[in-house]
Motif scaffolding. Structure first.
Motif, PDB file in Angstrom:
ATOM      1  N   THR A  92      -3.895   1.387   1.510  1.00  0.00           N
ATOM      2  CA  THR A  92      -2.899   1.634   0.453  1.00  0.00           C
ATOM      3  C   THR A  92      -2.435   0.340  -0.204  1.00  0.00           C
ATOM      4  O   THR A  92      -2.652  -0.761   0.318  1.00  0.00           O
ATOM      5  CB  THR A  92      -1.682   2.402   1.044  1.00  0.00           C
ATOM      6  OG1 THR A  92      -0.758   2.685  -0.010  1.00  0.00           O
ATOM      7  CG2 THR A  92      -0.963   1.608   2.114  1.00  0.00           C
ATOM      8  N   LYS A  93      -1.774   0.508  -1.347  1.00  0.00           N
ATOM      9  CA  LYS A  93      -1.093  -0.613  -2.006  1.00  0.00           C
ATOM     10  C   LYS A  93       0.397  -0.281  -2.135  1.00  0.00           C
ATOM     11  O   LYS A  93       1.122  -0.983  -2.813  1.00  0.00           O
ATOM     12  CB  LYS A  93      -1.665  -0.829  -3.416  1.00  0.00           C
ATOM     13  CG  LYS A  93      -3.087  -1.409  -3.484  1.00  0.00           C
ATOM     14  CD  LYS A  93      -3.490  -1.653  -4.941  1.00  0.00           C
ATOM     15  CE  LYS A  93      -4.756  -2.483  -5.087  1.00  0.00           C
ATOM     16  NZ  LYS A  93      -5.978  -1.706  -5.101  1.00  0.00           N
ATOM     17  N   SER A  94       0.850   0.793  -1.501  1.00  0.00           N
ATOM     18  CA  SER A  94       2.187   1.313  -1.812  1.00  0.00           C
ATOM     19  C   SER A  94       3.138   1.342  -0.622  1.00  0.00           C
ATOM     20  O   SER A  94       2.736   1.625   0.504  1.00  0.00           O
ATOM     21  CB  SER A  94       2.034   2.736  -2.361  1.00  0.00           C
ATOM     22  OG  SER A  94       3.262   3.382  -2.401  1.00  0.00           O
TER      23      SER A  94
ATOM     24  N   CYS B  83      -6.714   7.916 -10.175  1.00  0.00           N
ATOM     25  CA  CYS B  83      -5.673   7.092  -9.551  1.00  0.00           C
ATOM     26  C   CYS B  83      -4.788   6.450 -10.614  1.00  0.00           C
ATOM     27  O   CYS B  83      -5.294   5.777 -11.518  1.00  0.00           O
ATOM     28  CB  CYS B  83      -6.322   6.016  -8.688  1.00  0.00           C
ATOM     29  SG  CYS B  83      -5.112   4.984  -7.843  1.00  0.00           S
TER      30      CYS B  83
ATOM     31  N   VAL C 157       4.043   4.535   1.994  1.00  0.00           N
ATOM     32  CA  VAL C 157       3.488   4.768   3.343  1.00  0.00           C
ATOM     33  C   VAL C 157       4.606   4.733   4.394  1.00  0.00           C
ATOM     34  O   VAL C 157       4.520   5.403   5.433  1.00  0.00           O
ATOM     35  CB  VAL C 157       2.374   3.737   3.664  1.00  0.00           C
ATOM     36  CG1 VAL C 157       2.910   2.314   3.754  1.00  0.00           C
ATOM     37  CG2 VAL C 157       1.644   4.076   4.963  1.00  0.00           C
TER      38      VAL C 157
ATOM     39  N   THR D 264      -0.728  13.968   1.155  1.00  0.00           N
ATOM     40  CA  THR D 264      -1.160  13.006   2.176  1.00  0.00           C
ATOM     41  C   THR D 264      -0.426  13.312   3.479  1.00  0.00           C
ATOM     42  O   THR D 264      -1.026  13.345   4.555  1.00  0.00           O
ATOM     43  CB  THR D 264      -0.878  11.572   1.680  1.00  0.00           C
ATOM     44  OG1 THR D 264      -1.671  11.356   0.507  1.00  0.00           O
ATOM     45  CG2 THR D 264      -1.227  10.533   2.723  1.00  0.00           C
TER      46      THR D 264
ATOM     47  N   ARG E 205       3.464  -5.326  -1.297  1.00  0.00           N
ATOM     48  CA  ARG E 205       2.507  -4.798  -0.307  1.00  0.00           C
ATOM     49  C   ARG E 205       2.639  -5.574   0.999  1.00  0.00           C
ATOM     50  O   ARG E 205       2.606  -5.011   2.087  1.00  0.00           O
ATOM     51  CB  ARG E 205       1.074  -4.930  -0.847  1.00  0.00           C
ATOM     52  CG  ARG E 205       0.859  -4.134  -2.107  1.00  0.00           C
ATOM     53  CD  ARG E 205      -0.505  -4.415  -2.721  1.00  0.00           C
ATOM     54  NE  ARG E 205      -0.399  -4.441  -4.166  1.00  0.00           N
ATOM     55  CZ  ARG E 205      -1.333  -4.871  -4.998  1.00  0.00           C
ATOM     56  NH1 ARG E 205      -2.484  -5.301  -4.520  1.00  0.00           N
ATOM     57  NH2 ARG E 205      -1.139  -4.854  -6.293  1.00  0.00           N
TER      58      ARG E 205
ATOM     59  N   GLU F  79      -5.748   6.288  -4.289  1.00  0.00           N
ATOM     60  CA  GLU F  79      -4.609   5.747  -3.528  1.00  0.00           C
ATOM     61  C   GLU F  79      -3.871   6.938  -2.887  1.00  0.00           C
ATOM     62  O   GLU F  79      -3.486   7.873  -3.588  1.00  0.00           O
ATOM     63  CB  GLU F  79      -3.709   4.980  -4.515  1.00  0.00           C
ATOM     64  CG  GLU F  79      -2.303   4.719  -4.072  1.00  0.00           C
ATOM     65  CD  GLU F  79      -2.191   3.839  -2.826  1.00  0.00           C
ATOM     66  OE1 GLU F  79      -2.807   2.772  -2.770  1.00  0.00           O
ATOM     67  OE2 GLU F  79      -1.464   4.247  -1.900  1.00  0.00           O
TER      68      GLU F  79
ATOM     69  N   TYR G 180      -0.916   7.025  -1.696  1.00  0.00           N
ATOM     70  CA  TYR G 180       0.539   6.980  -1.916  1.00  0.00           C
ATOM     71  C   TYR G 180       0.913   6.620  -3.344  1.00  0.00           C
ATOM     72  O   TYR G 180       1.763   5.767  -3.580  1.00  0.00           O
ATOM     73  CB  TYR G 180       1.183   6.015  -0.917  1.00  0.00           C
ATOM     74  CG  TYR G 180       1.183   6.572   0.483  1.00  0.00           C
ATOM     75  CD1 TYR G 180       2.020   7.630   0.819  1.00  0.00           C
ATOM     76  CD2 TYR G 180       0.332   6.062   1.453  1.00  0.00           C
ATOM     77  CE1 TYR G 180       2.017   8.173   2.098  1.00  0.00           C
ATOM     78  CE2 TYR G 180       0.326   6.589   2.742  1.00  0.00           C
ATOM     79  CZ  TYR G 180       1.173   7.645   3.053  1.00  0.00           C
ATOM     80  OH  TYR G 180       1.176   8.177   4.321  1.00  0.00           O
TER      81      TYR G 180
END
Ligand code: SF4
Length: 295
Positions: A118-120, A33, A123, A100, A178, A88, A90
């Motif tokens: 996710t942290k992104s 990641c 999405v 994905t 986020r 992750e 994304y």
């Protein structure tokens, strides 16, 4: 240069459903990641200190997904699929490979429910297909009375402090980004919330910090927030415990003795610690009218 690899299997069935995320299956289209969180539990010699360098793309993931998921669907073995559980979904590289997204196309075809962690903000690109999954997914029978959504989107955070986040999650988007992304998901009608894991001992776990985090995520539209303690593993140069202790040495040397005490025997803090942050956050969730579990 990204490593493109072929794998033999992509859909993992768990022996037991995950208590927090409710998934029965997981899919990880990438290995490693590039967000490089120093506390990440997948860390270790296999990925090295900088996981961006060892990132691999499972290039045959979509065709394997079709093969494996069609069999599960034929048998009616519906369950929530976690996309992704050990990477992750994304990372920036998803912009190019779209693995994905291709996985979601298969999930939609076979009407399985999903949990996206996710942290992104990438999405947001897939909200159209996630909307279709949300409307068509078949939940497992025992979850039908408790859960009314075919898609759960969760955003993970460990702190709201931007400077601290940069130290512990060097490749990830800022926490505030986020939350803004979560707000957009909520505005689009999704069931969404925050996975406040790991809470960082002495850095993001005070009563005031827990309250600020829970109040803030509620303001950004979260349906739920759940908390979990920090786990630290290993003694090797790329292990999370080594990297985290190095970070403390450099930026918070006064905390080192406290951490050494907390992680003296086990890879996680004592049970009482976990119980305390759970109880505090449960009370705060009641105060701010937000669920402290997905169901
Ligand atoms: S984003 Fe998740 S998978 Fe990636 S390094 Fe951070 S904790 Fe690990």
């Amino acid at each position: 240069m990204v490593n493109e690899i072929q794998v033999k299997s992509i859909l993992n069935k768990h022996r037991k459903r995950d208590d927090w995320f409710l998934d029965d299956y997981s899919v990880n289209p990438y290995s490693g990641c590039s967000f490089n969180c120093i506390y990440c539990y997948i860390r270790g010699s296999k990925y090295g200190e900088n996981m961006t360098k060892t990132l691999s793309v499972k290039i045959n993931a979509p065709e394997l997904m079709e093969r494996q998921l069609s069999k599960r669907a034929k048998k009616g073995e519906y369950g929530i699929i976690a996309v992704s559980s050990a990477t992750e979904p994304y990372m920036p590289i998803e912009g190019k490979y779209k693995l994905t997204r291709k996985i979601f196309e298969t999930i939609l075809k076979y009407k399985f429910p999903v949990e996206v962690a996710t942290k992104s903000k990438l999405v947001l690109r897939d909200l159209n297909i996630l909307k279709e999954i949300d409307e068509n997914a078949i939940l497992p029978d025992d979850l039908k009375p408790k859960l009314k959504h075919g898609v759960i989107i969760s955003f993970s955070i460990s702190t709201l402090d931007e400077k601290l986040a940069k130290f512990v999650e060097p490749g990830a988007p800022k926490p505030i980004e986020r939350l803004k992304t979560m707000r957009k998901c909520k505005e689009e009608g999704f069931f969404t919330g925050v996975c406040f894991i790991p809470v960082l001992p002495f850095l993001s776990d005070s009563s005031e910090q827990l309250e600020e985090t829970i109040r803030t995520v509620k303001e950004y539209g979260a349906d739920f927030i759940f908390v979990g303690g920090l786990t630290l593993f290993g003694k090797g140069p790329a292990d999370s415990k080594t990297l985290y202790f190095k970070f403390l040495e450099k930026h918070y040397p006064e905390l080192l003795p406290k951490y050494k005490e907390l992680y003296r025997i086990f890879f996680s803090p004592p049970k009482e610690y976990q119980r305390e942050i759970e109880e505090k956050s449960k009370r705060l969730c009641e105060k701010y009218g937000i669920k402290n579990r997905i169901v």
